[in-house]
Motif scaffolding. Structure first.
Motif, PDB file in Angstrom:
ATOM      1  N   SER A  36       0.828  -1.214   0.000  1.00 14.46           N
ATOM      2  CA  SER A  36       0.000   0.000   0.000  1.00 14.46           C
ATOM      3  C   SER A  36       0.856   1.254   0.000  1.00 14.46           C
ATOM      4  CB  SER A  36      -0.938   0.009   1.212  1.00 14.46           C
ATOM      5  OG  SER A  36      -1.864  -1.048   1.118  1.00 14.46           O
ATOM      6  N   ILE A  37       1.953   1.230   0.745  1.00 11.17           N
ATOM      7  CA  ILE A  37       2.860   2.378   0.761  1.00 11.17           C
ATOM      8  C   ILE A  37       3.500   2.564  -0.610  1.00 11.17           C
ATOM      9  CG2 ILE A  37       5.021   3.264   1.732  1.00 11.17           C
ATOM     10  CD1 ILE A  37       4.133   1.980   4.429  1.00 11.17           C
ATOM     11  N   LYS A  41       3.211   5.824  -3.014  1.00 11.18           N
ATOM     12  CA  LYS A  41       4.360   6.531  -3.587  1.00 11.18           C
ATOM     13  C   LYS A  41       4.214   6.666  -5.097  1.00 11.18           C
ATOM     14  CE  LYS A  41       8.403   5.144  -2.487  1.00 11.18           C
ATOM     15  NZ  LYS A  41       9.538   4.272  -2.131  1.00 11.18           N
ATOM     16  N   TYR A  42       3.835   5.603  -5.744  1.00 14.49           N
ATOM     17  CA  TYR A  42       3.640   5.628  -7.200  1.00 14.49           C
ATOM     18  C   TYR A  42       2.594   6.673  -7.577  1.00 14.49           C
ATOM     19  CZ  TYR A  42       2.153   4.263 -11.857  1.00 14.49           C
ATOM     20  OH  TYR A  42       1.796   4.281 -13.187  1.00 14.49           O
ATOM     21  N   ALA A  50      -6.509  10.786  -5.569  1.00 13.95           N
ATOM     22  CA  ALA A  50      -7.518   9.854  -5.057  1.00 13.95           C
ATOM     23  C   ALA A  50      -6.906   8.480  -4.766  1.00 13.95           C
ATOM     24  CB  ALA A  50      -8.664   9.719  -6.042  1.00 13.95           C
ATOM     25  N   LYS A  51      -6.155   7.951  -5.713  1.00 15.50           N
ATOM     26  CA  LYS A  51      -5.553   6.630  -5.511  1.00 15.50           C
ATOM     27  C   LYS A  51      -4.490   6.660  -4.419  1.00 15.50           C
ATOM     28  CE  LYS A  51      -6.610   4.648  -9.981  1.00 15.50           C
ATOM     29  NZ  LYS A  51      -6.066   4.128 -11.242  1.00 15.50           N
ATOM     30  N   ASP A 101       4.205  13.652   0.316  1.00 16.97           N
ATOM     31  CA  ASP A 101       5.619  13.447   0.624  1.00 16.97           C
ATOM     32  C   ASP A 101       6.026  11.981   0.418  1.00 16.97           C
ATOM     33  OD1 ASP A 101       8.167  13.341   1.718  1.00 16.97           O
ATOM     34  OD2 ASP A 101       7.653  14.639   3.419  1.00 16.97           O
ATOM     35  N   ALA A 102       6.566  11.694  -0.756  1.00 24.62           N
ATOM     36  CA  ALA A 102       6.998  10.330  -1.073  1.00 24.62           C
ATOM     37  C   ALA A 102       8.173   9.901  -0.198  1.00 24.62           C
ATOM     38  CB  ALA A 102       7.355  10.223  -2.549  1.00 24.62           C
ATOM     39  N   GLU A 103       9.034  10.840   0.177  1.00 27.24           N
ATOM     40  CA  GLU A 103      10.180  10.504   1.029  1.00 27.24           C
ATOM     41  C   GLU A 103       9.710  10.043   2.410  1.00 27.24           C
ATOM     42  OE1 GLU A 103      13.721   9.572   2.497  1.00 27.24           O
ATOM     43  OE2 GLU A 103      13.305  10.010   0.391  1.00 27.24           O
TER      44      GLU A 103
END
Length: 127
Positions: A36-37, A41-42, A50-51, A101-103
């Motif tokens: 899920s994480i 990130k993607y 939304a996704k 924040d992907a990081e």
């Protein structure tokens, strides 16, 4: 592990979870948190708000199942430490969602990979 937590997880993943023992269910939850994480990130990279939100919400729900499954009677210190870590992770997931924040998501994934590695190491002692 709480029976309520097992039932919640089985409802979400009925096919795989039907034959799983409690150890395997927790392992599946860790795998799904990490998945899920990665999806979140993607979706940050794809600007799909939304996704991203759905994936982060799923990760949070799974972490809540992990929290509710902690065995506080037989492993108080470990359970308390994991509870604090899960609480921190949930708060960070909320922040990552708001801040895109992907990081921050990667930092949480690193923590959960470490916990999962520890969990995988006790497989030989599982029921």
């Amino acid at each position: 592990m709480s029976r309520l937590s097992i039932k919640q997880y089985k409802q979400q993943n009925r096919v795989k979870a039907e034959e799983a023992n409690p150890y395997q269910l927790i392992k599946m939850i860790f795998e799904n948190v990490l998945s899920s994480i990665a999806i979140a990130k993607y979706n940050i990279e794809q600007n799909d708000v939304a996704k991203k939100g759905e994936a982060i919400s799923k990760a949070i729900s799974l972490i809540e199942i992990l929290r509710s499954s902690l065995d506080r009677e037989n492993g108080k210190e470990i359970a308390d430490n994991l509870d604090e870590l899960y609480d921190f992770s949930i708060n960070e997931l909320f922040r990552a969602n708001v801040d895109n924040d992907a990081e921050k998501l990667e930092q949480i994934a690193i923590v959960f990979r470490e916990i999962k590695t520890g969990w995988d190491g006790i497989e030989q002692y599982a029921e």
